[in-house]
Structures are given as structure tokens and as C-alpha cells.
Design a protein around this motif. Structure first.
Motif, mmCIF file in Angstrom:
data_model
loop_
_atom_site.group_PDB
_atom_site.id
_atom_site.type_symbol
_atom_site.label_atom_id
_atom_site.label_comp_id
_atom_site.label_asym_id
_atom_site.label_seq_id
_atom_site.Cartn_x
_atom_site.Cartn_y
_atom_site.Cartn_z
ATOM 1 N N HIS A 29 5.231 2.795 -12.136
ATOM 2 C CA HIS A 29 5.621 2.663 -13.540
ATOM 3 C C HIS A 29 6.800 1.715 -13.705
ATOM 4 C CE1 HIS A 29 2.631 5.354 -15.040
ATOM 5 N NE2 HIS A 29 2.998 6.293 -14.187
ATOM 6 N N GLN A 30 7.760 1.750 -12.778
ATOM 7 C CA GLN A 30 8.876 0.807 -12.834
ATOM 8 C C GLN A 30 8.362 -0.624 -12.624
ATOM 9 O OE1 GLN A 30 11.363 2.380 -14.488
ATOM 10 N NE2 GLN A 30 12.757 1.256 -13.169
ATOM 11 N N GLY A 31 7.469 -0.797 -11.666
ATOM 12 C CA GLY A 31 6.901 -2.127 -11.426
ATOM 13 C C GLY A 31 6.174 -2.657 -12.646
ATOM 14 N N ARG A 32 5.418 -1.799 -13.277
ATOM 15 C CA ARG A 32 4.680 -2.203 -14.487
ATOM 16 C C ARG A 32 5.642 -2.616 -15.602
ATOM 17 N NH1 ARG A 32 -0.242 -2.048 -16.623
ATOM 18 N NH2 ARG A 32 -0.427 -1.654 -18.846
ATOM 19 N N ARG A 33 6.726 -1.855 -15.754
ATOM 20 C CA ARG A 33 7.711 -2.195 -16.788
ATOM 21 C C ARG A 33 8.245 -3.608 -16.558
ATOM 22 N NH1 ARG A 33 12.468 1.324 -16.985
ATOM 23 N NH2 ARG A 33 12.822 0.317 -18.983
ATOM 24 N N TYR A 34 8.590 -3.927 -15.305
ATOM 25 C CA TYR A 34 9.128 -5.258 -15.010
ATOM 26 C C TYR A 34 8.052 -6.343 -15.089
ATOM 27 C CZ TYR A 34 13.761 -3.588 -13.854
ATOM 28 O OH TYR A 34 15.019 -3.050 -13.932
ATOM 29 N N GLU A 35 6.847 -6.038 -14.649
ATOM 30 C CA GLU A 35 5.790 -7.066 -14.707
ATOM 31 C C GLU A 35 5.490 -7.465 -16.151
ATOM 32 O OE1 GLU A 35 1.277 -8.100 -13.161
ATOM 33 O OE2 GLU A 35 2.008 -6.047 -12.925
ATOM 34 N N TYR A 36 5.471 -6.503 -17.052
ATOM 35 C CA TYR A 36 5.087 -6.785 -18.439
ATOM 36 C C TYR A 36 6.272 -6.818 -19.398
ATOM 37 C CZ TYR A 36 0.429 -6.217 -16.658
ATOM 38 O OH TYR A 36 -0.732 -6.372 -15.924
ATOM 39 N N GLY A 37 7.492 -6.630 -18.891
ATOM 40 C CA GLY A 37 8.669 -6.669 -19.752
ATOM 41 C C GLY A 37 8.708 -5.523 -20.750
ATOM 42 N N GLU A 41 11.265 -8.289 -9.373
ATOM 43 C CA GLU A 41 11.627 -6.871 -9.455
ATOM 44 C C GLU A 41 10.362 -6.016 -9.508
ATOM 45 O OE1 GLU A 41 14.605 -3.951 -9.348
ATOM 46 O OE2 GLU A 41 14.726 -6.092 -8.991
ATOM 47 N N ALA A 42 9.347 -6.494 -10.220
ATOM 48 C CA ALA A 42 8.062 -5.766 -10.269
ATOM 49 C C ALA A 42 7.485 -5.635 -8.866
ATOM 50 C CB ALA A 42 7.082 -6.490 -11.189
ATOM 51 N N ALA A 43 7.515 -6.739 -8.110
ATOM 52 C CA ALA A 43 6.971 -6.721 -6.748
ATOM 53 C C ALA A 43 7.717 -5.713 -5.882
ATOM 54 C CB ALA A 43 7.051 -8.111 -6.121
ATOM 55 N N LYS A 44 9.041 -5.650 -6.042
ATOM 56 C CA LYS A 44 9.846 -4.701 -5.259
ATOM 57 C C LYS A 44 9.395 -3.269 -5.536
ATOM 58 C CE LYS A 44 13.944 -3.052 -6.302
ATOM 59 N NZ LYS A 44 15.338 -2.932 -6.696
ATOM 60 N N TRP A 45 9.226 -2.921 -6.804
ATOM 61 C CA TRP A 45 8.822 -1.560 -7.168
ATOM 62 C C TRP A 45 7.377 -1.277 -6.770
ATOM 63 C CZ3 TRP A 45 12.008 2.208 -8.170
ATOM 64 C CH2 TRP A 45 13.291 1.907 -8.636
#
Length: 168
Positions: free
Chosen positions: A43-51, A60-64
């Protein structure tokens, strides 16, 4: 000791029961922690991937996603594979893309019919690999274990080493 022997239970048998119980408890705890980390990381990765509520940041998305994928989340594995496939936030790496996408499809087989074809993304990235790259990627897929299982293996190896060192 004497009470155990009179009941037909040797000390070794009791030790094995205790070790088995402790190992089962450890495995259950690590699996629960893993599931929580998978959900949170994805969910954190998704937040960063899609802003979503944060500045869009593919790195940051890749890290999560990697944190969740390493725990065994097939959706995070697919998302991370696509970031490697597209070179978003990580280097464009068809081997890593193939490994993560392939792992995601293997885990999805639990939920999908066995005749489900591989994803289009997996086919696309697979077509870009040389025979040597594909063989290396397939070897990584076969050898891969989720982090919680690697943790159990490490704890078991450490316990075995400790027991072996303590033996006469």
C-alpha cells in the motif's frame, strides 16, 4: 527425568516436542508479521507510485514494493517487476523484471486456474532476454524464498550450530 521415563517419555522425546512447539509458534509469528509487512509495504508503494497523498516517487515506490515482494506479496512482486521492466525509479533491468514478474505469476497460480497464461508483461520482458539471461533468471526464481522462510532457515541453522557446538 524419572517421572518422564516412568510415563514412557524419554527426555529426548520431550525436548523434541518442546522444540517442535517453539518452531511452530515461531513460524506462525513470522508468517503473521510477513502478511502485515506485505500489506503495508504494497500500500505504501502504491501511494508513491501513483502519488496518492504523497508526491509521486517511483524510487520510493520501488523500495516499498521490494520490501513487500521480498515477504512474498505477489501483487508487490508484479508491481516491482513492472517498475524494473519500465525503468521507473530503478534501472531498466529485464532480468530482475522477469524474476519478479515470474514469481508473481507462480504465486497467483494458487488463486487462478492452472491454464491461465502468463502475463503479457512477462511475455514481453521474456522476449528481450538472451538464453543465458533467461536461464539465470529461472535459476533465481527456483532458488527464491520469502524473507520469513529465510529467517526461519537462519534461526534453525543458528540453533543447529549452537547445539552442535554444545555437544560433547
Amino acid at each position: 527425568g524419572i517421572a518422564q521415563l516412568s510415563e514412557g517419555k524419554g527426555a529426548v522425546g520431550l525436548d523434541l516436542q518442546v522444540e517442535h512447539s517453539m518452531a511452530t509458534d515461531l513460524m506462525q509469528r513470522l508468517m503473521i508479521e510477513s502478511e502485515e509487512q506485505q500489506q503495508s509495504g504494497f500500500h505504501q508503494g502504491r501511494r508513491y507510485e501513483y502519488g496518492e497523498g504523497v508526491a509521486q516517487d517511483y524510487g520510493e515506490a520501488a523500495k516499498w514494493y521490494e520490501q513487500a515482494a521480498d515477504q512474498g506479496s505477489w501483487v508487490a512482486q508484479a508491481a516491482l517487476g513492472n517498475l524494473y521492466r519500465l525503468g521507473r525509479g530503478v534501472p531498466n533491468d529485464p532480468v530482475k523484471a522477469y524474476v519478479w514478474l515470474k514469481l508473481s505469476t507462480l504465486d497467483m497460480d494458487v488463486w487462478n486456474p492452472p491454464d491461465q497464461p502468463p502475463s503479457a508483461e512477462l511475455d514481453e520482458v521474456g522476449s528481450r532476454l538472451t538464453a543465458e539471461q533467461r536461464a539465470a533468471a529461472e535459476a533465481q526464481v527456483r532458488a527464491w524464498k520469502p524473507k520469513w522462510l529465510r529467517d526461519i532457515d537462519a534461526k534453525a541453522a543458528a540453533a543447529h550450530t549452537t547445539n552442535a557446538e554444545g555437544s560433547p
